[in-house]
Design a protein around this motif. Structure first.
Motif, PDB file in Angstrom:
ATOM      1  N   CYS A  92       6.097  -2.086   0.140  1.00  0.00           N
ATOM      2  CA  CYS A  92       5.907  -3.282  -1.036  1.00  0.00           C
ATOM      3  C   CYS A  92       5.746  -2.999  -2.143  1.00  0.00           C
ATOM      4  CB  CYS A  92       4.892  -4.353  -0.034  1.00  0.00           C
ATOM      5  SG  CYS A  92       3.491  -4.933  -0.274  1.00  0.00           S
ATOM      6  N   CYS A 128      -0.283  -0.644   2.923  1.00  0.00           N
ATOM      7  CA  CYS A 128      -1.535  -1.835   3.088  1.00  0.00           C
ATOM      8  C   CYS A 128      -1.148  -2.850   4.408  1.00  0.00           C
ATOM      9  CB  CYS A 128      -0.710  -2.869   1.564  1.00  0.00           C
ATOM     10  SG  CYS A 128       0.637  -3.984   2.461  1.00  0.00           S
ATOM     11  N   CYS A 131       1.736  -5.163   5.453  1.00  0.00           N
ATOM     12  CA  CYS A 131       2.872  -4.349   6.329  1.00  0.00           C
ATOM     13  C   CYS A 131       2.508  -3.640   7.345  1.00  0.00           C
ATOM     14  CB  CYS A 131       3.226  -3.492   5.210  1.00  0.00           C
ATOM     15  SG  CYS A 131       3.740  -3.714   3.102  1.00  0.00           S
TER      16      CYS A 131
HETATM   17 ZN   LIG Z   1       2.871  -3.529   1.625  1.00  0.00          ZN
END
Ligand SMILES: [Zn+2]
Ligand SMILES: [Zn+2]
Length: 133
Positions: A92, A128, A131
């Motif tokens: 992302c 992250c 995600c």
């Molecule tokens: Zn992410």
């Protein structure tokens, strides 16, 4: 946070555009120049990219704003703060701060290179927590 006082503290001329830039960077943490431009155009419909660059350069020169170079991505900008590293999500593209103690690494770099090391910049990339769900 009082953005006007903050600009004055760095000996920067206070303009509505500069106050708005500082506000956006404070709200979002890290923005690249396109993201910043899109937000600024909402507030100042006639503002040009050149004007934003001019203001950014003045604030970078005074070390009030710092450029963060992200490998293979556009540089992002942030308000200067305590020395920190960055983590970037490969999915992302989210960027977050992470405060690390890099003293040992810097002295290792210094003793191995025989350079006098003055600064360092670390960018870690990965996935992250959102995600990886
Ligand atoms: Zn992410
Ligand atoms: Zn940062």
């Amino acid at each position: 946070m009082n953005y006007v006082d903050l600009l004055k503290r760095y000996n920067l001329k206070v303009t509505p555009q500069r106050v708005a830039i500082v506000q956006e960077l404070n709200d979002y943490g890290h923005l690249n120049i396109d993201q910043l431009y899109n937000k600024m155009v909402n507030k100042f419909p006639t503002i040009s990219l050149a004007t934003i660059y001019k203001n950014m350069n003045a604030m970078i020169e005074k070390l009030f704003i710092q450029e963060v170079k992200i490998p293979n991505e556009k540089s992002v900008y942030e308000l200067s703060k305590e020395q920190h590293a960055h983590v970037v999500c490969e999915k992302c593209k989210k960027i977050e701060d992470v405060v690390l103690n890099t003293t040992a690494l810097m002295s290792e770099a210094q003793s191995k290179s025989h350079f006098q090391i003055n600064s360092s910049a670390f960018v870690f990339s990965g996935i992250c927590s959102e995600c990886s769900k």
